[in-house]
Design an enzyme around this catalytic site. Structure first.
Site, short mmCIF file in Angstrom:
data_model
loop_
_atom_site.label_atom_id
_atom_site.label_comp_id
_atom_site.label_asym_id
_atom_site.label_seq_id
_atom_site.Cartn_x
_atom_site.Cartn_y
_atom_site.Cartn_z
N TYR A 125 0.81 -1.21 0.00
CA TYR A 125 0.00 0.00 0.00
C TYR A 125 0.84 1.26 0.00
O TYR A 125 0.32 2.36 0.19
CB TYR A 125 -0.95 0.00 1.21
N LYS A 130 4.22 -14.42 4.38
CA LYS A 130 4.69 -15.10 3.16
C LYS A 130 6.22 -14.99 3.10
O LYS A 130 6.80 -14.68 2.05
CB LYS A 130 4.00 -14.44 1.95
N ASP A 137 -0.94 -19.05 2.91
CA ASP A 137 -1.81 -19.95 2.14
C ASP A 137 -2.35 -21.06 3.04
O ASP A 137 -3.54 -21.38 3.02
CB ASP A 137 -1.13 -20.52 0.88
N ASP A 157 -5.78 -6.94 4.50
CA ASP A 157 -6.94 -6.44 3.77
C ASP A 157 -7.84 -7.60 3.36
O ASP A 157 -9.03 -7.65 3.69
CB ASP A 157 -6.45 -5.66 2.54
#
Ligand code: NAI
Length: 339
Positions: A124, A171, A205, A229
Site C-alpha cells: 500500500y 509469506k 496460504d 486487507d
C-alpha cells in the site's frame, strides 16, 4: 463538555449507513457532538480534493472520527482516500474484531477473532511505475519501525483484552526480506513479552485453508497491510458477511473508526445496506472514549434485535426485509424503551 467526533459520510452506501449509525448513537445518550467533514467524491466536487486539508486538520484537532466507506476507482483514477487518511494521520493499527453474532446463522459458531493489520506500508505504499511499456513494478515497503510498533500494539492489545494467542500470517518463504523482517520484529516483541501470550506463525496460504476449516482455533491474527486487507473480508464471510464486521484505525494521536466493507455501489441509493458494521464501529469508538455504558446499551440493542430474528427488523444480507433506516429504527425503539 461533549466529545466532538468528526463524521465522514463517505460515498456509495456511506451516507445511508452513516445516517443510520447517527440515529442509533444519538438515541443512546452518548455524550458526543458531530462535526461533519468531507472526503471522497463530493469533497472533490466541492473542495477540489478527495481528502481536503480541513478534514485532516479537524481529525487531528478532535482526535476521533468515524467514516463511511469511500470509493477508489479500479486500475485508474485517483489514489485511495482511505490509504491517504491512514497514512496522513499515521493510523498504523487497523483493529477488526470478527465474532459470531447472535441469531446470525453461519457454518461456524463461537468465532471470536481479532485481526490486527499494519495500516501504513507494505504494497500500500502506492509506489508503482512502468519501467518500460509492458513492464510495471509495485514496491512493497517494509520498515523495522512499522513492524516493531504493530507487533507491540498487538501484544499490548492481547494483554489488555485478555487474549491468549497471536498468530502471524505471512509469506516469508517467498518475500524473505520483507515478511522476514516483520517476523524478526514480532518474534523479538514476543520474546520480550512478560505476559505469556502464545505465539505462532503460519504461511498465509496454509493459514487461509485452516481458518476456513475452523476459525475457532484462532484468537488474534497479526498481518501486514495487504494480507490483512483480504483476510479481513475472508473472516467477515465466516460470521455473516461485511454487514457485521466493524473496524478501527488507531494511531498514537487519533483514531478513525469504520466498517470493513466498501461503498457497495450495487446497493448505493437503495436504502438496503446493513448499517450494523458502522454501528458496531461506533460502539468500538464509544468504548475507546470511555463511554462504556452507552456502548453496552447499543450492543445490547443490536444483539437483541439479531437474536429475535424478526425478518421485518433485519436487512436483506441477514435474510430480512428491513431497510437501512428500518434496522436503525428497530434499535432506536429498543434504546428508547430502555431495554
Ligand atoms: P464492498 O465491500 O463495497 O462490497 C462487497 C460486497 O459486499 C458487495 O456485494 C456489497 O453489496 C456487499 N456489502 C458491502 N457492504 C455491505 C453492507 N453494509 N450491507 C450489505 N452488503 C454489503 O467491496 P467492493 O465492491 O470490492 O468495493 C466497492 C468500493 O468500495 C471500491 O471503490 C473500493 O475501493 C471501496 N472500498 C472502500 C473501503 C473503505 O472505505 N474503507 C473498504 C473497501 C472497499
Amino acid at each position: 463538555m461533549p466529545q466532538t467526533v468528526c463524521l465522514i459520510p463517505g460515498d456509495g452506501i456511506g451516507p445511508e449507513v452513516a445516517k443510520a449509525m447517527r440515529l442509533v448513537v444519538d438515541a443512546s445518550g452518548a455524550d458526543i457532538e458531530w462535526k461533519i467533514v468531507p472526503a471522497g467524491v463530493e469533497a472533490a466536487e466541492q473542495f477540489g480534493a478527495f481528502l481536503p486539508k480541513i478534514t485532516i486538520d479537524a481529525i487531528r484537532e478532535h482526535k476521533f472520527a468515524i467514516k463511511g466507506p469511500i470509493s477508489t476507482p479500479v486500475g485508474k483514477g485517483h489514489t485511495s482516500v482511505n490509504v491517504a487518511l491512514r497514512k496522513g494521520l499515521d493510523l498504523y493499527a487497523a483493529v477488526r474484531p470478527v465474532r459470531s453474532m447472535p441469531g446470525v446463522k453461519t457454518r461456524f459458531e463461537n468465532v471470536d477473532l481479532v485481526i490486527i493489520r499494519e495500516n501504513t506500508e507494505g504494497l500500500y505504499s502506492g509506489i508503482e511505475n512502468e519501467i518500460v511499456p509492458g513492464v510495471v513494478q509495485s514496491l512493497k515497503i517494509t520498515t523495522r519501525r512499522a513492524c516493531e510498533r504493530i507487533a507491540r500494539f498487538a501484544f499490548d492489545y492481547a494483554h489488555q483484552r485478555d487474549r491468549k494467542k497471536i498468530t502471524v500470517f505471512h509469506k516469508a518463504n517467498i518475500m524473505k526480506l520483507a515478511d522476514g523482517l516483520m517476523l524478526d520484529c514480532v518474534r523479538a516483541v514476543h520474546r520480550a513479552d512478560p505476559h505469556g501470550i502464545d505465539y505462532e506463525e503460519l504461511i498465509i496460504d496454509n493459514g487461509c485453508m485452516q481458518i476456513v476449516r475452523d476459525p475457532t482455533k484462532f484468537d488474534m491474527l497479526l498481518l501486514e497491510n495487504f494480507n490483512g486487507d483480504f483476510i479481513s473480508d475472508l473472516a467477515a464471510g465466516l460470521v455473516g458477511g461485511l454487514g457485521v464486521v466493524p473496524g478501527a484505525n488507531i494511531g498514537d494521536d487519533c483514531a478513525v473508526f469504520e466498517a470493513v466493507h466498501g461503498s457497495a455501489p450495487d446497493l448505493a441509493g437503495k436504502n438496503v445496506a446493513n448499517p450494523l458494521a458502522l454501528i458496531m464501529s461506533a460502539v468500538m469508538m464509544l468504548r475507546y472514549m470511555d463511554q462504556e455504558t452507552v456502548a453496552v446499551r447499543i450492543r445490547n440493542a443490536y444483539d437483541e434485535t439479531l437474536s429475535e430474528g424478526d425478518p421485518a427488523e433485519l436487512t436483506r444480507d441477514l435474510g430480512g426485509t428491513a431497510s437501512t433506516t428500518g434496522f436503525a429504527k428497530a434499535l432506536v425503539r429498543r434504546l428508547e424503551r430502555g431495554d
